[in-house]
Structure formats: structure tokens, C-alpha cells
Design an enzyme around this catalytic site. Structure first.
Site, PDB file in Angstrom:
ATOM      1  N   GLY A  22       0.928  -1.220   0.185  1.00  0.00           N
ATOM      2  CA  GLY A  22      -0.121  -0.058  -0.136  1.00  0.00           C
ATOM      3  C   GLY A  22       0.866   1.150  -0.114  1.00  0.00           C
ATOM      4  O   GLY A  22       1.646   1.435   0.821  1.00  0.00           O
ATOM      5  N   PHE A  23       0.655   2.226  -1.180  1.00  0.00           N
ATOM      6  CA  PHE A  23       1.518   3.320  -1.126  1.00  0.00           C
ATOM      7  C   PHE A  23       0.597   4.613  -1.382  1.00  0.00           C
ATOM      8  O   PHE A  23       1.273   5.773  -1.934  1.00  0.00           O
ATOM      9  CB  PHE A  23       2.690   3.072  -2.193  1.00  0.00           C
ATOM     10  CG  PHE A  23       3.987   3.743  -2.005  1.00  0.00           C
ATOM     11  CD1 PHE A  23       4.708   3.478  -0.965  1.00  0.00           C
ATOM     12  CD2 PHE A  23       4.458   4.559  -2.946  1.00  0.00           C
ATOM     13  CE1 PHE A  23       6.002   4.132  -0.581  1.00  0.00           C
ATOM     14  CE2 PHE A  23       5.655   5.482  -2.832  1.00  0.00           C
ATOM     15  CZ  PHE A  23       6.310   4.973  -1.532  1.00  0.00           C
ATOM     16  N   GLY A  24      -0.326   4.537  -0.434  1.00  0.00           N
ATOM     17  CA  GLY A  24      -0.823   5.876  -0.423  1.00  0.00           C
ATOM     18  C   GLY A  24      -0.370   6.742   0.658  1.00  0.00           C
ATOM     19  O   GLY A  24       1.001   6.579   0.984  1.00  0.00           O
ATOM     20  N   GLY A  25      -1.078   7.710   1.500  1.00  0.00           N
ATOM     21  CA  GLY A  25      -0.525   8.316   2.467  1.00  0.00           C
ATOM     22  C   GLY A  25       0.233   7.892   3.450  1.00  0.00           C
ATOM     23  O   GLY A  25       1.292   8.165   3.816  1.00  0.00           O
ATOM     24  N   LEU A  26      -0.245   6.936   3.925  1.00  0.00           N
ATOM     25  CA  LEU A  26       0.140   5.968   5.075  1.00  0.00           C
ATOM     26  C   LEU A  26       1.323   5.219   4.534  1.00  0.00           C
ATOM     27  O   LEU A  26       2.398   5.381   5.309  1.00  0.00           O
ATOM     28  CB  LEU A  26      -0.683   5.015   5.571  1.00  0.00           C
ATOM     29  CG  LEU A  26      -0.649   4.604   7.176  1.00  0.00           C
ATOM     30  CD1 LEU A  26      -0.432   5.764   8.035  1.00  0.00           C
ATOM     31  CD2 LEU A  26      -1.636   3.453   7.513  1.00  0.00           C
ATOM     32  N   TYR A  67       5.821   7.561  -7.935  1.00  0.00           N
ATOM     33  CA  TYR A  67       4.445   7.497  -7.562  1.00  0.00           C
ATOM     34  C   TYR A  67       3.630   8.433  -7.993  1.00  0.00           C
ATOM     35  O   TYR A  67       2.549   8.406  -8.766  1.00  0.00           O
ATOM     36  CB  TYR A  67       4.161   7.038  -6.256  1.00  0.00           C
ATOM     37  CG  TYR A  67       2.823   6.444  -5.893  1.00  0.00           C
ATOM     38  CD1 TYR A  67       2.217   5.329  -5.936  1.00  0.00           C
ATOM     39  CD2 TYR A  67       1.955   7.687  -5.335  1.00  0.00           C
ATOM     40  CE1 TYR A  67       0.964   4.893  -5.697  1.00  0.00           C
ATOM     41  CE2 TYR A  67       0.584   7.310  -5.284  1.00  0.00           C
ATOM     42  CZ  TYR A  67       0.074   5.998  -5.291  1.00  0.00           C
ATOM     43  OH  TYR A  67      -1.189   5.904  -4.861  1.00  0.00           O
ATOM     44  N   LYS A 133      -8.873  -1.108  11.784  1.00  0.00           N
ATOM     45  CA  LYS A 133      -9.261  -0.525  12.495  1.00  0.00           C
ATOM     46  C   LYS A 133     -10.701  -1.296  13.139  1.00  0.00           C
ATOM     47  O   LYS A 133     -10.874  -1.198  14.347  1.00  0.00           O
ATOM     48  CB  LYS A 133      -9.907   0.784  11.842  1.00  0.00           C
ATOM     49  CG  LYS A 133      -8.887   1.887  11.572  1.00  0.00           C
ATOM     50  CD  LYS A 133      -9.553   3.154  10.707  1.00  0.00           C
ATOM     51  CE  LYS A 133      -8.431   4.093  10.385  1.00  0.00           C
ATOM     52  NZ  LYS A 133      -9.335   4.907   9.662  1.00  0.00           N
ATOM     53  N   ALA A 199      -8.039   6.595   1.464  1.00  0.00           N
ATOM     54  CA  ALA A 199      -8.248   5.392   1.654  1.00  0.00           C
ATOM     55  C   ALA A 199      -8.770   5.365   3.305  1.00  0.00           C
ATOM     56  O   ALA A 199      -9.557   5.086   3.648  1.00  0.00           O
ATOM     57  CB  ALA A 199      -7.532   4.212   1.591  1.00  0.00           C
ATOM     58  N   THR A 200      -8.131   6.218   3.711  1.00  0.00           N
ATOM     59  CA  THR A 200      -8.367   6.556   5.465  1.00  0.00           C
ATOM     60  C   THR A 200      -9.451   7.169   5.460  1.00  0.00           C
ATOM     61  O   THR A 200     -10.364   6.892   6.693  1.00  0.00           O
ATOM     62  CB  THR A 200      -6.950   7.106   5.945  1.00  0.00           C
ATOM     63  OG1 THR A 200      -5.901   6.537   5.990  1.00  0.00           O
ATOM     64  CG2 THR A 200      -7.462   7.616   7.735  1.00  0.00           C
ATOM     65  N   GLU A 203     -12.377   5.291   4.973  1.00  0.00           N
ATOM     66  CA  GLU A 203     -12.632   4.232   6.053  1.00  0.00           C
ATOM     67  C   GLU A 203     -13.425   4.996   7.435  1.00  0.00           C
ATOM     68  O   GLU A 203     -14.435   4.476   7.844  1.00  0.00           O
ATOM     69  CB  GLU A 203     -11.275   3.632   6.597  1.00  0.00           C
ATOM     70  CG  GLU A 203     -10.868   2.427   5.696  1.00  0.00           C
ATOM     71  CD  GLU A 203      -9.880   1.652   6.318  1.00  0.00           C
ATOM     72  OE1 GLU A 203     -10.210   1.059   7.496  1.00  0.00           O
ATOM     73  OE2 GLU A 203      -8.729   1.731   5.734  1.00  0.00           O
ATOM     74  N   HIS A 207     -17.723   4.784   9.092  1.00  0.00           N
ATOM     75  CA  HIS A 207     -18.021   4.801  10.502  1.00  0.00           C
ATOM     76  C   HIS A 207     -19.512   5.654  10.669  1.00  0.00           C
ATOM     77  O   HIS A 207     -19.949   5.695  11.823  1.00  0.00           O
ATOM     78  CB  HIS A 207     -17.017   4.961  11.325  1.00  0.00           C
ATOM     79  CG  HIS A 207     -15.911   3.896  11.606  1.00  0.00           C
ATOM     80  ND1 HIS A 207     -16.241   2.794  12.344  1.00  0.00           N
ATOM     81  CD2 HIS A 207     -14.678   3.961  11.093  1.00  0.00           C
ATOM     82  CE1 HIS A 207     -14.987   2.028  12.077  1.00  0.00           C
ATOM     83  NE2 HIS A 207     -14.360   2.705  11.365  1.00  0.00           N
TER      84      HIS A 207
END
Length: 340
Positions: A22-26, A67, A133, A199-200, A203, A207
């Protein structure tokens, strides 16, 4: 022992080879966190369209630049491979990797569990860590304990900020009490641009009342933007389905219904809207009711509070793996080890 000797890394064992899925922000933040470390070296990263691998270590800045400019680390000169099955192809490549951080979005809710199954089926042996999470997602992984043990995999789950750092703090603070009445986790997250953590944010939206993992996953960027416009960029989350509850219950701290998690996410301001903290209320052996509060510094970002613990737990997992201890463990069961 003088300061020079304390900082001497020459006697450390060979650096552990680490991968980030996974190479998004996190994932990008994880690469930056690893860059100055001596005990761990980033040898591979994967995104949706490809992966990059170098046994000598990848340059985090080059990976991130590639990226952003071309859409995938698969375009990285010499080290990149383009593929629509990046995780599967990377696992099957047989490249030696000691441990992986699964910096992946957990949409759909069984995605992380499906990735763990790929590792099990491949015959790979090593350490996996996630910053998952949802309670239901962690419960899926807990059911895989025997499979992970048989495969020779040590899996560390719920090892980000919450669940993770704050769950561990609650487990430690609970020792002052004979009975735990309540564990209340409240987080504040500030980011300048939601697109850096798509993605975060999805998520988090999952919720909210009226949303689910399926509806959040199906939202277009324009629909997310429209939602954020209606809320002035702020998401307020209450009584979230967060795995801190099952992790603390599993560790024998308290029943899960005594654990609550909520917070505020500002997607247009890097300053935290409120201080992240965990409050543990209980009764001491003398019959006194008291509350411990552990508050994170406002200057620490979400990425710092997720990636730091994740690698600390990955190091702890490597220690377990070297001793032949396999299976699944949570952030409330094992102390993280500081990565130098």
C-alpha cells in the site's frame, strides 16, 4: 559508557528487510519513517499498479516521486515491475523479505484477511503487521490463528494509533486498578488535503451514520468532496466500531462494552481539532475511583502515531518469530520494541 558508544550501531545485527504494501498517504509516510533507521531497511513497496524491489534498499524519495509523477512505483527505474496483481506477484516472486507492514485500506472489510491468506498459501514465513481499525476485521484475523501458526507466520494486528498505541497505553494504565469501569479513546486528526489519505478518509466515512464499508468504498472522489463540503471538511465520529474493544477484552482488561472510541477529523487543516487521548477509569484495591489520562502531543501527526508503533510492533514480532513463536498477537498483548 559515553554518548558516542550509546549511538554506535556497528554491533547491531544485520538490518531486517522490510516491505510496505500500500503506497497511499500511510505507505509513503511509512517509507519516510524507515529511511533513517539502521535496524530496518525498506526493500520493497507495492501499490495497485506495480511494485518495486531492491535487496540493497529502496530510496523513499525516489519511490514517492515516481508514484506521484507516474502513478505507480512499478515505473521505478531498474527496480520497478508493473502488474495489476502487485501483492500476489510480489509474494510469489520469492524475494527475501523478513516482514511486511500492511498499509492497505480495509475496504472491503475482509481485504486484510484475504491478503493474509495469500501469504499463508504462498509458503512465505515471516512477520506481518497491520494498522487495522474495525472490530469485525480483527475478529476475522483472530480466527486464522491456527492457520498462521501452521504457516510459520507471526502476525501483529491492530498496531497503529487506535487500535495500537492508545490500546497499549490503556492496557498499561489498567494495572493501577482492580477493576476497569471505562476506557474512552478520543482522537483528533488534522490533514491539509484529504486526497493524501483517500483510503483512510473513506474508512472514517464508513463509520458515520447512514454509511457502511460498502457505500464508502463505492463513493467517487466527487461524492467524498461533496460530503466534506457539507461538513466544512470536518468528520465527527462517535461510538465507532474500533478493535480496541476486542483487543482489550482479549487481554483480560475489561469487557468490550466498556470501551468507546470516537474523534474528529479535519480534512482541510493540518492542526489537530482536538488532542488525541485515552482515559482509563477504574477502582483501585483501596476502593478509590480514579482516571488515568494519556494524551498524545498535538505536534505528532496521524502518520507518526500509526507508522511508528507499527514498526515497533513489527520489530517485536520479528523477535517472537526468531524464537519460533507464530500465530496472531494484538497491540494489547505485546510491548513494541523501539526501532533504531
Amino acid at each position: 559508557m559515553n554518548a558516542e558508544q550509546v549511538m554506535d550501531f556497528s554491533n547491531f545485527p544485520q538490518a531486517k528487510r522490510i516491505g510496505v504494501l500500500g503506497f497511499g498517504g500511510l505507505g509513503q509516510a511509512a517509507a519516510k519513517v524507515l529511511a533513517p533507521k539502521k535496524e530496518m531497511i525498506l526493500v520493497t513497496v507495492a501499490d495497485k499498479k506495480g511494485y518495486a524491489y531492491s535487496p540493497e534498499g529502496l530510496n523513499a524519495k525516489e519511490c514517492i516521486a515516481t508514484y506521484h509523477s507516474q502513478g505507480s512505483v512499478g515505473y521505478l527505474d531498474i527496480f520497478g515491475t508493473l502488474t495489476n496483481y502487485s501483492i500476489q506477484d510480489l509474494i510469489e516472486s520469492g524475494h527475501p523479505v523478513d516482514g511486511y507492514f500492511l498499509a492497505l485500506p480495509n475496504l472491503p472489510n475482509d481485504f486484510i484477511a484475504s491478503v493474509a491468506q495469500q501469504f499463508i498459501k504462498s509458503g512465505w514465513r515471516g512477520v506481518l503487521v497491520d494498522a487495522i481499525k474495525r472490530t469485525s476485521a480483527v475478529e476475522q484475523l483472530l480466527k486464522m490463528k491456527e492457520e498462521l501458526q501452521a504457516a510459520g507466520i507471526t502476525y501483529m494486528t491492530g498496531c497503529g494509533a487506535t487500535p495500537g498505541l492508545l490500546t497499549a497505553a490503556a492496557a498499561l494504565a489498567a494495572q493501577s486498578y482492580s477493576e476497569i469501569h471505562q476506557v474512552e479513546i478520543t482522537f483528533g486528526v488534522g490533514i491539509a488535503n484529504w486526497e493524501a489519505y483517500r483510503a483512510t478518509i473513506r474508512e472514517d466515512i464508513a463509520h458515520m451514520p447512514g454509511y457502511s464499508t460498502e457505500t464508502a468504498r463505492a463513493m467517487t472522489d466527487a461524492e467524498v468532496e461533496a460530503l466534506l463540503d457539507r461538513t466544512n471538511g470536518v468528520l465527527t465520529l462517535e461510538n465507532m466500531e474500533h478493535a480496541d474493544d476486542v483487543m482489550l477484552e482479549l487481554a483480560g482488561i475489561c469487557p468490550r462494552d466498556r470501551v468507546t472510541v470516537g474523534g474528529v477529523v479535519d480534512t482541510r487543516n493540518p492542526k489537530k481539532p482536538l488532542s488525541t487521548n485515552v482515559k482509563i477509569t477504574g477502582r483501585t484495591f483501596e476502593g478509590k475511583i480514579s482516571t488515568h489520562t494519556f494524551t498524545l502531543g498535538d505536534e505528532t501527526s496521524m502518520a507518526a502515531n500509526v507508522c511508528g508503533p507499527a514498526f515497533g510492533y513489527l520489530k517485536a514480532g520479528i523477535g517472537l518469530h526468531q524464537r519460533g513463536i507464530y500465530g496472531i498477537f494484538t497491540a494489547a498483548e505485546i510491548m513494541p520494541q523501539f526501532v533504531r
